[in-house]
Design a protein around this motif. Structure first.
Motif, PDB file in Angstrom:
ATOM      1  N   SER A 145       0.724  -1.543   0.070  1.00 49.70           N
ATOM      2  CA  SER A 145      -0.153  -0.227  -0.143  1.00 49.70           C
ATOM      3  C   SER A 145       1.011   1.217  -0.005  1.00 49.70           C
ATOM      4  O   SER A 145       0.163   2.206  -0.919  1.00 49.70           O
ATOM      5  N   ALA A 146       2.219   1.386   0.697  1.00 50.83           N
ATOM      6  CA  ALA A 146       3.036   2.621   0.515  1.00 50.83           C
ATOM      7  C   ALA A 146       3.939   2.630  -0.160  1.00 50.83           C
ATOM      8  O   ALA A 146       4.202   1.187  -1.145  1.00 50.83           O
ATOM      9  N   PRO A 147       4.147   3.399  -0.868  1.00 51.73           N
ATOM     10  CA  PRO A 147       5.152   3.334  -2.655  1.00 51.73           C
ATOM     11  C   PRO A 147       6.561   3.128  -1.706  1.00 51.73           C
ATOM     12  O   PRO A 147       6.938   3.073  -1.090  1.00 51.73           O
ATOM     13  N   TYR A 148       6.500   2.161  -2.458  1.00 47.65           N
ATOM     14  CA  TYR A 148       8.181   1.160  -2.348  1.00 47.65           C
ATOM     15  C   TYR A 148       9.484   2.844  -2.515  1.00 47.65           C
ATOM     16  O   TYR A 148       9.699   3.677  -3.661  1.00 47.65           O
ATOM     17  N   LEU A 149      10.563   2.370  -1.849  1.00 48.25           N
ATOM     18  CA  LEU A 149      11.310   3.641  -1.464  1.00 48.25           C
ATOM     19  C   LEU A 149      12.487   3.691  -1.735  1.00 48.25           C
ATOM     20  O   LEU A 149      13.403   2.570  -1.536  1.00 48.25           O
ATOM     21  N   LEU A 178       7.024  12.619   0.366  1.00 47.84           N
ATOM     22  CA  LEU A 178       6.605  11.321   0.618  1.00 47.84           C
ATOM     23  C   LEU A 178       5.158  10.579   0.754  1.00 47.84           C
ATOM     24  O   LEU A 178       4.493  10.089  -0.863  1.00 47.84           O
ATOM     25  N   PRO A 179       4.756  11.560   1.297  1.00 48.77           N
ATOM     26  CA  PRO A 179       3.205  11.276   1.746  1.00 48.77           C
ATOM     27  C   PRO A 179       2.106  11.970   0.693  1.00 48.77           C
ATOM     28  O   PRO A 179       1.232  10.859   1.009  1.00 48.77           O
ATOM     29  N   ARG A 180       2.812  13.036   0.141  1.00 50.24           N
ATOM     30  CA  ARG A 180       2.107  13.011  -0.841  1.00 50.24           C
ATOM     31  C   ARG A 180       1.842  12.601  -2.243  1.00 50.24           C
ATOM     32  O   ARG A 180       1.069  12.205  -2.853  1.00 50.24           O
ATOM     33  N   GLY A 193      -1.417   7.996  -4.776  1.00 47.78           N
ATOM     34  CA  GLY A 193      -1.253   6.586  -5.086  1.00 47.78           C
ATOM     35  C   GLY A 193       0.425   5.971  -5.986  1.00 47.78           C
ATOM     36  O   GLY A 193      -0.110   5.273  -6.729  1.00 47.78           O
ATOM     37  N   LYS A 194       1.040   6.593  -6.117  1.00 47.92           N
ATOM     38  CA  LYS A 194       2.075   6.649  -6.727  1.00 47.92           C
ATOM     39  C   LYS A 194       2.719   5.211  -5.913  1.00 47.92           C
ATOM     40  O   LYS A 194       2.419   5.747  -4.611  1.00 47.92           O
ATOM     41  N   SER A 195       2.850   4.554  -6.539  1.00 47.08           N
ATOM     42  CA  SER A 195       3.176   2.558  -6.087  1.00 47.08           C
ATOM     43  C   SER A 195       5.176   2.909  -6.405  1.00 47.08           C
ATOM     44  O   SER A 195       5.194   1.790  -4.913  1.00 47.08           O
TER      45      SER A 195
END
Length: 312
Positions: free
Chosen positions: A168-172, A240-242, A247-249
């Motif tokens: 669910s969170a974007p891969y960083l 990053l939260p934005r 929806g940026k994965s």
């Protein structure tokens, strides 16, 4: 339009022939996606309206592979169909485009002895050029573009699992690199660290890397170091939260210096640690860490510049 079959996510996978579409579709299938290859887009609505098998309630994400071999392929018409499908369904239709340099595509076709689908009786270069022109409208429209020029099959599989594996969170992804060896192809944000003091011109530090404490301590003596890095870290923590809310994965942040062994490595490690403290989970890659320290790569130090260290 809503149906009992509407998938959680619809991804159209397309791009240049030989750029890795088959690898992507296999990886998505292994990750739990429903995969259909070379389905005429006109039949996608029919696929979505087909009832699930009895007793099946799980709505898997759906990946549809399309390319220049797909029946009645027309990039502009496909973009129009994507827009209509996105308007009719509760879930957006995303597009992944696989790009690759012509020279690398030529190498791949030569190794496999395959003929290009658009040039079965002509050199592959003709087919590559024709397909690139044909695909351009679809590339411009795509939500995700991955350049596979410098990426082998294993690395591409890893990228796909990280981007589309369902987290669910974007891969960083935080990486270091050297400008002298080229920009990273898939970075979202690039920070140029060549304003910092260069350890390469210190004899005792040249063989070391940004992973060594002595190198980090030297870089930190630069008068602009602390404020610049603090601002970079604050900016990333703000943004990053934005990205997540939009929806940026997948987010890739690249830090570059000249050779990619000292300043960029140290800063990438520091920033990744700060992001972990802030609750993120970055992975770190040092693209050029294994390269040899070479003066021609770093460039000659400017006489009188703070990087020019000479013996008195």
């Amino acid at each position: 339009m809503t149906t009992g079959r509407t998938p959680k996510r619809i991804l159209l996978v397309t791009g240049l022939s030989g750029a890795g579409k088959s690898t992507v579709l296999r990886t998505l299938e292994d990750s739990g996606w429903e995969v259909v290859d070379n389905l005429p887009l006109s039949l996608l609505e029919h696929l979505l309206s087909t009832p699930l098998s009895k007793g099946s309630s799980r709505r898997r994400p759906l990946a549809v592979g399309i390319d220049s071999r797909t029946r009645d392929f027309d990039a502009r018409r496909i973009v129009g169909q994507i827009k209509r499908l996105a308007a009719d369904y509760d879930y957006p239709v995303e597009t992944l485009f696989l790009e690759c340099a012509g020279s690398e595509l030529m190498r791949r076709y030569s190794e496999t002895r395959r003929r290009h689908p658009l040039a079965p009786d002509r050199p592959a270069t003709d087919g590559i050029a024709a397909e690139r022109d044909l695909m351009e409208p679809l590339k411009r429209w795509s939500d995700h573009v991955i350049d596979t020029t410098d990426t082998d099959a294993n690395a591409l599989q890893q990228q796909i699992r990280e981007r589309f594996g369902g987290v669910s969170a974007p891969y960083l992804h935080v990486m270091s690199f050297g400008f002298a060896r080229g920009l990273p192809r898939n970075a979202d944000t690039v920070f140029d660290l060549r304003f910092l003091k260069n350890p390469h011109w210190e004899d005792r530090l040249r063989p070391l890397t940004g992973l060594d404490e002595a190198v980090g301590a030297y870089i930190a003596t630069d008068e602009g170091y602390e404020e610049a890095l603090r601002r970079i870290e604050d900016l990333l923590i703000l943004l990053l939260p934005r990205y997540r809310s939009e929806g940026k994965s997948y987010v890739s942040i690249a830090f570059g210096c000249t050779g990619g062994r000292h300043r960029s490595v140290h800063v990438a490690e520091r920033v990744a640690a700060r992001l972990r403290e802030a609750g993120f989970s970055p992975t770190v890659e040092h693209r050029d860490l294994g390269s040899r320290p070479r003066d021609p790569v770093e460039g000659a130090p400017v006489v009188g510049d703070r990087e020019a260290r000479t013996e008195d």
